[in-house]
Design a protein around this motif. Sequence first.
Motif, PDB file in Angstrom:
ATOM      1  N   GLN A  52       0.808  -1.210   0.000  1.00 34.84           N
ATOM      2  CA  GLN A  52       0.000   0.000   0.000  1.00 34.84           C
ATOM      3  C   GLN A  52       0.848   1.271   0.000  1.00 34.84           C
ATOM      4  O   GLN A  52       0.421   2.295  -0.517  1.00 34.84           O
ATOM      5  CB  GLN A  52      -0.917  -0.007   1.218  1.00 34.84           C
ATOM      6  CG  GLN A  52      -2.125   0.856   1.051  1.00 34.84           C
ATOM      7  CD  GLN A  52      -3.129   0.634   2.154  1.00 34.84           C
ATOM      8  OE1 GLN A  52      -2.807   0.052   3.179  1.00 34.84           O
ATOM      9  NE2 GLN A  52      -4.338   1.087   1.966  1.00 34.84           N
ATOM     10  N   SER A  53       2.053   1.225   0.525  1.00 35.21           N
ATOM     11  CA  SER A  53       2.885   2.417   0.554  1.00 35.21           C
ATOM     12  C   SER A  53       3.489   2.721  -0.819  1.00 35.21           C
ATOM     13  O   SER A  53       3.987   3.816  -1.045  1.00 35.21           O
ATOM     14  CB  SER A  53       3.992   2.265   1.587  1.00 35.21           C
ATOM     15  OG  SER A  53       4.833   1.191   1.227  1.00 35.21           O
ATOM     16  N   LEU A  90       1.280   5.846  -8.772  1.00 30.91           N
ATOM     17  CA  LEU A  90       0.395   6.857  -9.367  1.00 30.91           C
ATOM     18  C   LEU A  90       1.193   8.033  -9.928  1.00 30.91           C
ATOM     19  O   LEU A  90       0.891   8.535 -11.022  1.00 30.91           O
ATOM     20  CB  LEU A  90      -0.612   7.364  -8.338  1.00 30.91           C
ATOM     21  CG  LEU A  90      -1.847   6.512  -8.111  1.00 30.91           C
ATOM     22  CD1 LEU A  90      -2.661   7.073  -6.949  1.00 30.91           C
ATOM     23  CD2 LEU A  90      -2.691   6.443  -9.361  1.00 30.91           C
ATOM     24  N   TYR A 106      -3.017  11.766   3.163  1.00 29.82           N
ATOM     25  CA  TYR A 106      -4.137  11.287   3.986  1.00 29.82           C
ATOM     26  C   TYR A 106      -4.187   9.776   4.131  1.00 29.82           C
ATOM     27  O   TYR A 106      -4.998   9.273   4.889  1.00 29.82           O
ATOM     28  CB  TYR A 106      -5.456  11.780   3.386  1.00 29.82           C
ATOM     29  CG  TYR A 106      -5.548  13.269   3.342  1.00 29.82           C
ATOM     30  CD1 TYR A 106      -5.608  14.017   4.509  1.00 29.82           C
ATOM     31  CD2 TYR A 106      -5.572  13.945   2.126  1.00 29.82           C
ATOM     32  CE1 TYR A 106      -5.672  15.383   4.477  1.00 29.82           C
ATOM     33  CE2 TYR A 106      -5.649  15.328   2.076  1.00 29.82           C
ATOM     34  CZ  TYR A 106      -5.705  16.028   3.259  1.00 29.82           C
ATOM     35  OH  TYR A 106      -5.777  17.388   3.211  1.00 29.82           O
ATOM     36  N   GLY A 107      -3.349   9.044   3.388  1.00 33.36           N
ATOM     37  CA  GLY A 107      -3.411   7.583   3.428  1.00 33.36           C
ATOM     38  C   GLY A 107      -2.583   7.054   4.489  1.00 33.36           C
ATOM     39  O   GLY A 107      -2.541   6.213   5.238  1.00 33.36           O
ATOM     40  N   GLY A 113      -4.353  12.230  -6.933  1.00 37.46           N
ATOM     41  CA  GLY A 113      -4.561  11.003  -6.192  1.00 37.46           C
ATOM     42  C   GLY A 113      -3.313  10.537  -5.468  1.00 37.46           C
ATOM     43  O   GLY A 113      -3.378  10.111  -4.316  1.00 37.46           O
ATOM     44  N   GLY A 114      -2.169  10.616  -6.127  1.00 41.01           N
ATOM     45  CA  GLY A 114      -0.920  10.189  -5.493  1.00 41.01           C
ATOM     46  C   GLY A 114      -0.542  11.059  -4.322  1.00 41.01           C
ATOM     47  O   GLY A 114      -0.171  10.558  -3.258  1.00 41.01           O
ATOM     48  N   GLY A 123      -2.591  13.047  -2.627  1.00 43.83           N
ATOM     49  CA  GLY A 123      -3.614  12.867  -1.598  1.00 43.83           C
ATOM     50  C   GLY A 123      -3.427  11.591  -0.806  1.00 43.83           C
ATOM     51  O   GLY A 123      -3.600  11.565   0.409  1.00 43.83           O
ATOM     52  N   TRP A 124      -3.033  10.530  -1.509  1.00 39.89           N
ATOM     53  CA  TRP A 124      -2.806   9.257  -0.825  1.00 39.89           C
ATOM     54  C   TRP A 124      -1.606   9.355   0.111  1.00 39.89           C
ATOM     55  O   TRP A 124      -1.604   8.791   1.194  1.00 39.89           O
ATOM     56  CB  TRP A 124      -2.563   8.162  -1.847  1.00 39.89           C
ATOM     57  CG  TRP A 124      -2.799   6.770  -1.329  1.00 39.89           C
ATOM     58  CD1 TRP A 124      -2.345   6.249  -0.166  1.00 39.89           C
ATOM     59  CD2 TRP A 124      -3.555   5.755  -1.960  1.00 39.89           C
ATOM     60  NE1 TRP A 124      -2.743   4.949  -0.047  1.00 39.89           N
ATOM     61  CE2 TRP A 124      -3.492   4.618  -1.133  1.00 39.89           C
ATOM     62  CE3 TRP A 124      -4.251   5.675  -3.149  1.00 39.89           C
ATOM     63  CZ2 TRP A 124      -4.122   3.430  -1.474  1.00 39.89           C
ATOM     64  CZ3 TRP A 124      -4.867   4.500  -3.468  1.00 39.89           C
ATOM     65  CH2 TRP A 124      -4.809   3.402  -2.638  1.00 39.89           C
ATOM     66  N   MET A 125      -0.573  10.105  -0.302  1.00 43.14           N
ATOM     67  CA  MET A 125       0.594  10.273   0.570  1.00 43.14           C
ATOM     68  C   MET A 125       0.247  11.058   1.828  1.00 43.14           C
ATOM     69  O   MET A 125       0.724  10.755   2.915  1.00 43.14           O
ATOM     70  CB  MET A 125       1.699  11.023  -0.177  1.00 43.14           C
ATOM     71  CG  MET A 125       2.507  10.188  -1.088  1.00 43.14           C
ATOM     72  SD  MET A 125       3.867  11.200  -1.708  1.00 43.14           S
ATOM     73  CE  MET A 125       4.189  10.402  -3.243  1.00 43.14           C
ATOM     74  N   LEU A 141       1.726   2.502  -3.707  1.00 40.04           N
ATOM     75  CA  LEU A 141       0.693   2.961  -4.625  1.00 40.04           C
ATOM     76  C   LEU A 141       0.796   4.451  -4.983  1.00 40.04           C
ATOM     77  O   LEU A 141       0.629   4.802  -6.149  1.00 40.04           O
ATOM     78  CB  LEU A 141      -0.691   2.619  -4.081  1.00 40.04           C
ATOM     79  CG  LEU A 141      -1.035   1.130  -4.129  1.00 40.04           C
ATOM     80  CD1 LEU A 141      -2.370   0.872  -3.467  1.00 40.04           C
ATOM     81  CD2 LEU A 141      -1.034   0.606  -5.540  1.00 40.04           C
ATOM     82  N   PRO A 142       1.083   5.349  -4.045  1.00 40.10           N
ATOM     83  CA  PRO A 142       1.248   6.750  -4.445  1.00 40.10           C
ATOM     84  C   PRO A 142       2.416   6.956  -5.402  1.00 40.10           C
ATOM     85  O   PRO A 142       2.331   7.757  -6.339  1.00 40.10           O
ATOM     86  CB  PRO A 142       1.486   7.491  -3.132  1.00 40.10           C
ATOM     87  CG  PRO A 142       1.017   6.591  -2.067  1.00 40.10           C
ATOM     88  CD  PRO A 142       1.115   5.215  -2.595  1.00 40.10           C
TER      89      PRO A 142
END
Length: 52
Positions: A2-3, A9, A51-52, A44-45, A47-49, A5-6
């Motif tokens: 999961q780490s 992206l 808030y994910g 998305g990338g 944001g994922w970094m 994925l950003p």
Amino acid sequence: MQSYLPIILLAVAGFLIGGVYATWKTARFFAVVLAVAALMAIVGGIGWMIYG
């Protein structure tokens, strides 16, 4: 996994930006579609970094 994925992206966004650059003079509509997809991948990338 999961780490990563950003980063994936952001890499996809880089390829899409390259596609925008390559197609801008010949197919502007397709280049705009690629630019929108690249912008979505960047947002998305990042944001994922954050808030994910």
